[in-house]
Design a protein around this motif. Sequence first.
Motif, PDB file in Angstrom:
ATOM      1  N   VAL A  51     -12.544   0.850 -78.837  1.00 55.20           N
ATOM      2  CA  VAL A  51     -11.789   0.711 -77.589  1.00 55.20           C
ATOM      3  C   VAL A  51     -12.471   1.517 -76.480  1.00 55.20           C
ATOM      4  N   SER A  52     -12.787   0.841 -75.395  1.00 58.10           N
ATOM      5  CA  SER A  52     -13.226   1.544 -74.192  1.00 58.10           C
ATOM      6  C   SER A  52     -11.997   1.955 -73.397  1.00 58.10           C
ATOM      7  N   PRO A  53     -12.019   3.149 -72.795  1.00 53.51           N
ATOM      8  CA  PRO A  53     -10.865   3.547 -71.990  1.00 53.51           C
ATOM      9  C   PRO A  53     -10.791   2.870 -70.627  1.00 53.51           C
ATOM     10  N   ILE A  54     -11.805   2.084 -70.247  1.00 55.03           N
ATOM     11  CA  ILE A  54     -11.915   1.657 -68.858  1.00 55.03           C
ATOM     12  C   ILE A  54     -10.749   0.780 -68.405  1.00 55.03           C
ATOM     13  N   ASN A  55     -10.284  -0.157 -69.247  1.00 50.00           N
ATOM     14  CA  ASN A  55      -9.187  -1.022 -68.805  1.00 50.00           C
ATOM     15  C   ASN A  55      -7.907  -0.220 -68.576  1.00 50.00           C
ATOM     16  N   GLU A  56      -7.615   0.702 -69.496  1.00 48.21           N
ATOM     17  CA  GLU A  56      -6.406   1.504 -69.332  1.00 48.21           C
ATOM     18  C   GLU A  56      -6.521   2.433 -68.127  1.00 48.21           C
ATOM     19  N   LEU A  57      -7.712   2.969 -67.886  1.00 46.04           N
ATOM     20  CA  LEU A  57      -7.929   3.799 -66.700  1.00 46.04           C
ATOM     21  C   LEU A  57      -7.720   2.986 -65.429  1.00 46.04           C
ATOM     22  N   ALA A  61      -4.946   3.586 -62.481  1.00 44.62           N
ATOM     23  CA  ALA A  61      -5.326   3.720 -61.078  1.00 44.62           C
ATOM     24  C   ALA A  61      -4.624   2.676 -60.217  1.00 44.62           C
ATOM     25  N   ILE A  62      -4.484   1.465 -60.733  1.00 42.67           N
ATOM     26  CA  ILE A  62      -3.765   0.413 -59.998  1.00 42.67           C
ATOM     27  C   ILE A  62      -2.319   0.849 -59.755  1.00 42.67           C
ATOM     28  N   ALA A  63      -1.693   1.436 -60.756  1.00 38.79           N
ATOM     29  CA  ALA A  63      -0.310   1.908 -60.584  1.00 38.79           C
ATOM     30  C   ALA A  63      -0.233   2.963 -59.486  1.00 38.79           C
ATOM     31  N   ASP A  64      -1.238   3.840 -59.419  1.00 32.53           N
ATOM     32  CA  ASP A  64      -1.275   4.854 -58.353  1.00 32.53           C
ATOM     33  C   ASP A  64      -1.416   4.198 -56.976  1.00 32.53           C
ATOM     34  N   VAL A  65      -2.269   3.187 -56.897  1.00 30.91           N
ATOM     35  CA  VAL A  65      -2.467   2.504 -55.609  1.00 30.91           C
ATOM     36  C   VAL A  65      -1.207   1.747 -55.213  1.00 30.91           C
ATOM     37  N   GLU A  66      -0.560   1.107 -56.177  1.00 24.48           N
ATOM     38  CA  GLU A  66       0.708   0.425 -55.871  1.00 24.48           C
ATOM     39  C   GLU A  66       1.730   1.411 -55.306  1.00 24.48           C
ATOM     40  N   ALA A  67       1.787   2.602 -55.900  1.00 26.94           N
ATOM     41  CA  ALA A  67       2.725   3.615 -55.414  1.00 26.94           C
ATOM     42  C   ALA A  67       2.354   4.082 -54.011  1.00 26.94           C
ATOM     43  N   GLU A  68       1.059   4.240 -53.757  1.00 26.40           N
ATOM     44  CA  GLU A  68       0.623   4.687 -52.429  1.00 26.40           C
ATOM     45  C   GLU A  68       0.863   3.610 -51.375  1.00 26.40           C
TER      46      GLU A  68
END
Length: 340
Positions: A51-57, A61-68
């Motif tokens: 498993v690469s962490p990139i998709n979960e990362l 980050a998308i959730a952070d941008v949605e919140a911003e």
Amino acid sequence: MKFDALLWLSFGGPEGPDDVMPFLENVTRGRGVPRERLLEVAEHYHHFGGVSPINELNRAAIADVEAELAKQGVELPIYFGNRNWKPYAEDAVAGMKRDGVQRALVFATSAYGGYSSCRQYDEDIVRARAAVGDGAPELVKLRHFYDHPRFIELFAESTRNALATLEGDARLVFVAHSIPTAADRAAGPPELGGHLYSRQIADAAAKVAEAVGVAEFDVVWQSRSGPPSVPWLEPDIVDHIEALHAAGVRAVAVCPVGFVSDHLEVIWDLDNEAADRAKELGMGFARAATPGQDPRFAELVVDLIREHLDDAESARGLGCTVNGELCAVGCCAPARRPRD
């Protein structure tokens, strides 16, 4: 200027052991990478359960941008698509079409210019729209952000934190993904003489070092994957650590300035290979965190979005035109692979 959505466009990574080799074959298709090298890299992924962490990362980050975006009162749904693995960019753009999106911005998860880090994302956009066909939304890619004040600030903060964990004088070393030297020569508008990628890396490193208050530092490279006969940007981080040790340096602080998030190449090449070699040599080692999972990174992304929503004049990296279309003829063209 009206936009209906944002496409978060990234590299992609396997999310299970069965994904690893198909993913690596997608990444290296047409590049002449020996299968032995693919099997070697596959072991890096299997070390972490395939498993690469990139998709979960990216999802975090998308959730952070949605919140911003919500905080700033901006309604802009975000769609997630990758170049090399699920969810693919083509599927994300197809979803946009189904939802009636007509015009969308694109945030590519690379701060820099060059073929793989910029132009290839333009090609991803063109390919995804062609796959969707009539009615595909117009897609406008956001600019490079290697010199954005927030990008520099976040790296400076994590670099200071890394240096603070080391005793005595530590050498500050900036690291980015290596590319073939021919690709670097071809990077950027031809009239500017190429080397856009390595120049932007050097510029970002200098800005971070200045913010930290460090006058002397090094810029090195990691993760080369091509055949040994093809020259790539050097020195490699592990080779550089050995050279620093030979010169009497007792500790090294590594800043992965070329990377937005702690994906597998960061945690393998730096947290495993480079850290292990430093330990073998009796050197202190610390690695600065990447900015992508800091909630403040979302402010950077929304700044880039607002340059278009507010109709502001977009800053441009070293003369590049970044407008969602393929760049000028000859700009950041892929390097030709030498014939055997």
